[in-house]
Motif scaffolding. Sequence first.
Motif, PDB file in Angstrom:
ATOM      1  N   ILE A   1      44.929  30.859  44.480  1.00 30.38           N
ATOM      2  CA  ILE A   1      45.487  32.399  44.701  1.00 30.38           C
ATOM      3  C   ILE A   1      46.663  31.976  45.062  1.00 30.38           C
ATOM      4  CG2 ILE A   1      45.633  34.420  45.888  1.00 30.38           C
ATOM      5  CD1 ILE A   1      43.659  34.352  43.299  1.00 30.38           C
ATOM      6  N   ILE A   2      46.686  31.005  46.382  1.00 34.11           N
ATOM      7  CA  ILE A   2      48.139  30.694  47.139  1.00 34.11           C
ATOM      8  C   ILE A   2      49.089  30.100  46.093  1.00 34.11           C
ATOM      9  CG2 ILE A   2      49.177  29.024  48.725  1.00 34.11           C
ATOM     10  CD1 ILE A   2      46.695  30.012  50.385  1.00 34.11           C
ATOM     11  N   GLY A   3      48.671  29.230  45.207  1.00 31.60           N
ATOM     12  CA  GLY A   3      49.381  28.537  44.305  1.00 31.60           C
ATOM     13  C   GLY A   3      49.864  29.561  43.103  1.00 31.60           C
ATOM     14  N   ILE A   4      49.086  30.590  42.699  1.00 29.43           N
ATOM     15  CA  ILE A   4      49.542  31.646  41.658  1.00 29.43           C
ATOM     16  C   ILE A   4      50.562  32.461  42.490  1.00 29.43           C
ATOM     17  CG2 ILE A   4      49.100  33.807  40.828  1.00 29.43           C
ATOM     18  CD1 ILE A   4      46.129  32.556  40.150  1.00 29.43           C
ATOM     19  N   PHE A   5      50.571  32.699  43.705  1.00 31.24           N
ATOM     20  CA  PHE A   5      51.537  33.572  44.474  1.00 31.24           C
ATOM     21  C   PHE A   5      52.855  32.621  44.797  1.00 31.24           C
ATOM     22  CE2 PHE A   5      48.330  36.625  45.651  1.00 31.24           C
ATOM     23  CZ  PHE A   5      49.042  37.709  45.330  1.00 31.24           C
ATOM     24  N   GLY A   6      52.628  31.425  44.682  1.00 32.60           N
ATOM     25  CA  GLY A   6      53.641  30.637  44.902  1.00 32.60           C
ATOM     26  C   GLY A   6      54.486  30.561  43.545  1.00 32.60           C
ATOM     27  N   LEU A   7      53.758  30.342  42.157  1.00 30.51           N
ATOM     28  CA  LEU A   7      54.524  30.596  41.179  1.00 30.51           C
ATOM     29  C   LEU A   7      55.143  31.893  40.809  1.00 30.51           C
ATOM     30  CD1 LEU A   7      51.726  28.845  38.549  1.00 30.51           C
ATOM     31  CD2 LEU A   7      54.000  27.755  39.284  1.00 30.51           C
ATOM     32  N   ILE A   8      54.573  32.852  41.113  1.00 28.73           N
ATOM     33  CA  ILE A   8      55.287  34.237  41.245  1.00 28.73           C
ATOM     34  C   ILE A   8      56.569  34.297  42.003  1.00 28.73           C
ATOM     35  CG2 ILE A   8      55.153  36.663  41.688  1.00 28.73           C
ATOM     36  CD1 ILE A   8      52.117  36.260  40.844  1.00 28.73           C
TER      37      ILE A   8
ATOM     38  N   ILE B   1      51.323  34.968  50.373  1.00 29.54           N
ATOM     39  CA  ILE B   1      50.912  33.770  50.827  1.00 29.54           C
ATOM     40  C   ILE B   1      50.578  33.619  51.991  1.00 29.54           C
ATOM     41  CG2 ILE B   1      51.821  31.491  50.814  1.00 29.54           C
ATOM     42  CD1 ILE B   1      53.124  31.968  47.954  1.00 29.54           C
ATOM     43  N   VAL B   2      51.501  34.137  53.036  1.00 26.26           N
ATOM     44  CA  VAL B   2      51.494  34.111  54.475  1.00 26.26           C
ATOM     45  C   VAL B   2      49.945  34.839  55.074  1.00 26.26           C
ATOM     46  CG1 VAL B   2      52.213  34.982  56.510  1.00 26.26           C
ATOM     47  CG2 VAL B   2      53.711  33.957  54.907  1.00 26.26           C
TER      48      VAL B   2
END
Length: 181
Positions: free
Chosen positions: A10-17, A44-45
């Motif tokens: 999930i953190i990775g997906i939000f990083g891509l967004i 992410i935070v």
Amino acid sequence: MKTETFFWIIIGIFGLIAFLGLILILQDKEKTGKKLVKLSGFFIVFIFFFFINAPRTRYYSLYSEQKFWKEYGLPQIDSCMYLDYLNKDKISYLSWCKDSVLHFRKSIEYDIFDIYSIEDVFMNRKESKTLTYYFIKPNILRDSSLIVTINNDTISKMEGDLILKDWRLYRRAYHVNFNIY
């Protein structure tokens, strides 16, 4: 899938967004890009803070562990076993017996909130055989599974229990009661 792995995805997906938002800012779509970066950064935070501060520490209780093992039909620790290792991610019991047939090890691996997996290893040194029960506890992200192997060959739980009966370990593995209150 472990809950920890799910949070990292999930953190990775939000990083891509957030990265997409930066690309939009560079392409003069500043308003949309800034919204994506802010929203992704917030999530992410939030997830990372939640992940870091998850209640991983737990109180050790043999009684509650025995109830859990009984509930899922898993082997118990027996009177020849001792607590070898304990931390926030793993508990391990070993046998102090020198018998040729024994419940050699029980390992419990924890996820962020609860038990992830339990592994029981039984050994028959006379026959050079190792019987392993590997249980994964169900939750929202995964189904329950029990894999029983003998010398790396997968067998059914019923066949594994028959082997334990042949080795005269079945009663010790499933019917231990320490009467701990």
